[in-house]
Design an enzyme around this catalytic site. Structure first.
Site, PDB file in Angstrom:
ATOM      1  N   HIS A  18     -13.195  -1.381  32.170  1.00  0.00           N
ATOM      2  CA  HIS A  18     -12.019  -1.840  31.427  1.00  0.00           C
ATOM      3  C   HIS A  18     -11.421  -0.704  30.593  1.00  0.00           C
ATOM      4  O   HIS A  18     -10.207  -0.445  30.668  1.00  0.00           O
ATOM      5  CB  HIS A  18     -12.427  -3.008  30.513  1.00  0.00           C
ATOM      6  N   GLU A  19     -12.246  -0.029  29.808  1.00  0.00           N
ATOM      7  CA  GLU A  19     -11.731   1.045  28.955  1.00  0.00           C
ATOM      8  C   GLU A  19     -11.290   2.241  29.779  1.00  0.00           C
ATOM      9  O   GLU A  19     -10.296   2.903  29.450  1.00  0.00           O
ATOM     10  CB  GLU A  19     -12.800   1.461  27.943  1.00  0.00           C
TER      11      GLU A  19
ATOM     12  N   GLY B  54       2.581   2.469  -2.533  1.00  0.00           N
ATOM     13  CA  GLY B  54       2.610   3.116  -3.845  1.00  0.00           C
ATOM     14  C   GLY B  54       3.677   2.625  -4.779  1.00  0.00           C
ATOM     15  O   GLY B  54       4.101   3.368  -5.670  1.00  0.00           O
ATOM     16  N   LYS B  55       4.130   1.382  -4.655  1.00  0.00           N
ATOM     17  CA  LYS B  55       5.184   0.876  -5.528  1.00  0.00           C
ATOM     18  C   LYS B  55       4.709   0.774  -6.972  1.00  0.00           C
ATOM     19  O   LYS B  55       5.380   1.235  -7.902  1.00  0.00           O
ATOM     20  CB  LYS B  55       5.661  -0.486  -5.017  1.00  0.00           C
TER      21      LYS B  55
ATOM     22  N   GLY C 173       0.771  -1.232   0.000  1.00  0.00           N
ATOM     23  CA  GLY C 173       0.000   0.000   0.000  1.00  0.00           C
ATOM     24  C   GLY C 173       0.799   1.276   0.000  1.00  0.00           C
ATOM     25  O   GLY C 173       0.228   2.360   0.114  1.00  0.00           O
TER      26      GLY C 173
END
Length: 635
Positions: free
Chosen positions: A411-412, A194-195, A192
């Site tokens: 938890h969060e 851009g090659k 991803g």
């Protein structure tokens, strides 16, 4: 069968009887005729009420007397009893042609069948002989679709390839100084980045023919086909020089020789040998450049990477913040944007995104705006699209119990407080208890700037923050634990093991690397780890990993117990509105007046479901709220 039916139909057709003109006149005057049709030198009489053997008769060579008889008859009778008089053109010629066609139809059908079979046989023969032909697609350089202006975020790579374009455009500029044209350019980078687009831009800028083929298209089930296709490809390239040959995913045929399963000399190695010969066998005056792309340069054969074949290796890494901003500018061309859109902000909150990821963000933002019936793409559309790409789509349809919702909130919130209060962690960007992807909730922290190195203190704080959710669950459930922290525990353990065995961050073991990863070249993945250390060292490694994780757990416990009121406040806000942005979370942590009060009061009857009562909370915090209580034992 159709010819037989046609012949039977024609043979069963009964001939029409003939009468003279006087008999026809008598039939007309007697009122037995329904219609008279005159065709050149022949007239057909259609009777009104007759038997099946006398439906119609014909009059050969009729004269005007018959027509005059019909007209006189019609003049003296009502319209319902009149005889229809019709005149038609001669169809004798058409009938003759039809007869000839019908007679020749069997011959035509048989001839067409044999012609079809011959063409099929010829096509099969050509297909069999075309296995060795190259399947490269040729693009004419005088109509470029991609240029360097369409590629952003890889400025150094563009500079390297600009010289290749100049070699193709002005070869005499370099040959006058004794410089030779590069034989090949290898584009290396993660997926991803851009090659492929960069290779197409080189062809567009140079204005030369561009042959594109994938590495997997060389190899077939027949032996020798790959090498034959390589020869045919380079023959075409030489005839169209100067040109560019682009081989995408060259690792499909360029992997190291002698690494096949069983050690056999397989078809891929023959194809690679032919590529090596063709690349190093160019004439000095042939301006053909081979551009290849891969994200696995570690598995390529050393002979392919030596100077004289792939002279240059151009690395395309994931873009930094400036590169992400430039990539976004390219992808928003032609799209209506709201005036409040800040692409720099989108670039700041998307670290680690590749060019393909950012293109997907822009496309998702346009889809969101269209779904909302908007005429322009706004900032909120970009941010929601970024969250969708990075974290997955929201799953608000998932129904959970009230008790589980409180567990997810604690938890969060535990993660968020550790990220906020530990010194060497990234700031919190967003907290949510809405399920995304496979996660029941999300705490998203982002770095303020691009970083390429990490310290031991940063690792230790990140491990503590990863365990913050697990510790917060235990505080909420009175020492119990759930399965929701399994992924956090896995990440914390992996980071601790890398610190010990890979990064030399263990005081007992020192700066040594333990364990060597083995890979099968053709499998392209790790299958085992070679243990180059003794059992005694393995015990020390396990002990060090355990100590690092345990110290991080102790730190997370101290942070959350000493700030239990803030933890409850954040949880209450999450239960109330499900999502907290960074500014809202910081206001809660800073104790601003408009931050709100927790839903759970200090009285036991108002304590949220599953949360410790007020007296139990005070015991957890220690006498008079000073000092942390003993850390809970890991479940």
């Amino acid at each position: 069968m159709g010819l037989a039916l046609l012949y039977a139909y024609r043979s069963q057709t009964q001939p029409v009887p003939e009468v003279d003109v006087s008999q026809a006149q008598q039939d007309v005057n007697a009122g037995r005729i329904k219609s008279v049709t005159v065709i050149a030198n022949k007239a057909t009489l259609q009777f009104k009420d007759t038997d099946t053997h006398k439906e119609q008769t014909t009059v050969p060579e009729p004269d005007t007397i018959l027509s005059k008889t019909v007209q006189d008859y019609n003049a003296t009778h009502l319209a319902s009893d009149q005889v229809a008089l019709k005149f038609q053109e001669n169809s004798q010629t058409l009938s003759v042609v039809g007869s000839i066609v019908l007679s020749l139809l069997p011959v035509l059908l048989i001839g067409g069948f044999f012609f079809y079979m011959m063409r099929q046989a010829q096509g099969t023969n050509n297909q069999a002989l075309s296995f060795g032909k190259s399947r490269a697609r040729m693009f004419i350089g005088n109509k470029p679709t991609v240029t360097f202006d369409d590629v952003a975020g890889v400025e150094e790579a563009k500079q390297e390839l600009t010289e290749v374009v100049e070699f193709l455009k002005y070869p005499e500029k370099f040959s006058s100084l004794g410089a030779r044209i590069p034989r090949g350019v290898l584009l290396v980078g993660p997926p991803g980045t851009g090659k492929t687009m960069l290779a197409r831009a080189v062809a567009g800028e140079a204005g030369v023919p561009f042959f594109s083929i994938s590495g997997s298209e060389f190899v077939e089930m027949f032996v020798g086909v790959g090498a034959s296709r390589v020869r045919d490809l380079f023959d075409q390239a030489k005839r169209n020089a100067p040109c560019i040959v682009f081989i995408d995913e060259i690792d499909a045929v360029g992997r190291q020789r002698g690494a096949g399963l069983g050690g056999s000399h397989d078809e891929r190695e023959q194809t690679l040998n032919q590529i090596l010969v063709e690349m190093d066998g160019f004439d000095t005056g042939t301006n053909v450049i081979v551009v290849a792309a891969t994200n696995r340069p570690d598995v390529l054969d050393p002979a392919l990477l030596r100077p004289g074949r792939f002279d240059r290796q151009v690395v395309l890494d994931r873009p930094d913040i400036k590169g992400r901003k430039a990539i976004l500018d390219v992808h928003v061309r032609g799209k209506p944007l709201d005036k409040n859109v800040d692409l720099l902000r989108i670039g700041q909150i998307s670290p680690g995104f590749s060019g393909a990821d950012l293109a997907n963000v822009v496309n998702e933002a346009a889809i969101l705006a269209a779904r909302r019936n908007k005429k322009q793409i706004g900032q909120i559309d970009f941010e929601e699209a970024l969250e969708k790409v990075a974290l997955g789509p929201e799953r608000r349809s998932r129904v959970i119990t009230e008790k589980e919702k409180w567990i997810v909130a604690y938890h969060e919130a535990g993660h968020a407080l550790c990220f906020k209060l530990l010194k060497h962690t990234n700031p919190v960007h967003k907290i949510s208890v809405v399920a995304r992807g496979m996660a029941m909730g999300v705490t998203w922290s982002l770095p303020q700037e691009d970083r390429y190195f990490r310290t031991r203190k940063e690792f230790e704080d990140d491990i503590a923050a990863a365990l913050g959710g697990w510790v917060a669950e235990q505080l909420h459930l009175g020492g119990d634990a759930t399965t929701g922290a399994s992924n956090d525990i896995e990440k914390a353990t992996e980071m601790a093991r890398q610190m010990v065995t890979k990064f030399g961050m263990s005081e007992k073991l020192g700066p040594l690397q333990y364990g060597k990863t083995d890979e099968l070249i053709f499998l392209g993945r790790q299958i085992q780890e070679e243990r180059n250390y003794s059992e005694e060292v393995a015990k020390i490694i396990d002990s060090e990993v355990h100590d690092i994780v345990d110290r991080a757990r102790q730190r997370a416990y101290e942070v959350l117990t000493n700030n239990r009121d803030k933890l409850d406040l954040v949880v209450s806000k999450l239960i109330e509105q499900e999502t907290l942005e960074a500014d809202e979370f910081n206001k809660l942590m800073d104790g601003e007046p408009d931050a709100g009060v927790p839903v759970a009061a200090s009285t036991p009857d108002q304590t949220p479901p599953g949360a410790p009562a007020g007296e139990e909370r005070r015991r957890e915090k220690g006498e008079k709220g000073k000092g942390p209580a003993p850390a809970p034992t890991p479940a």
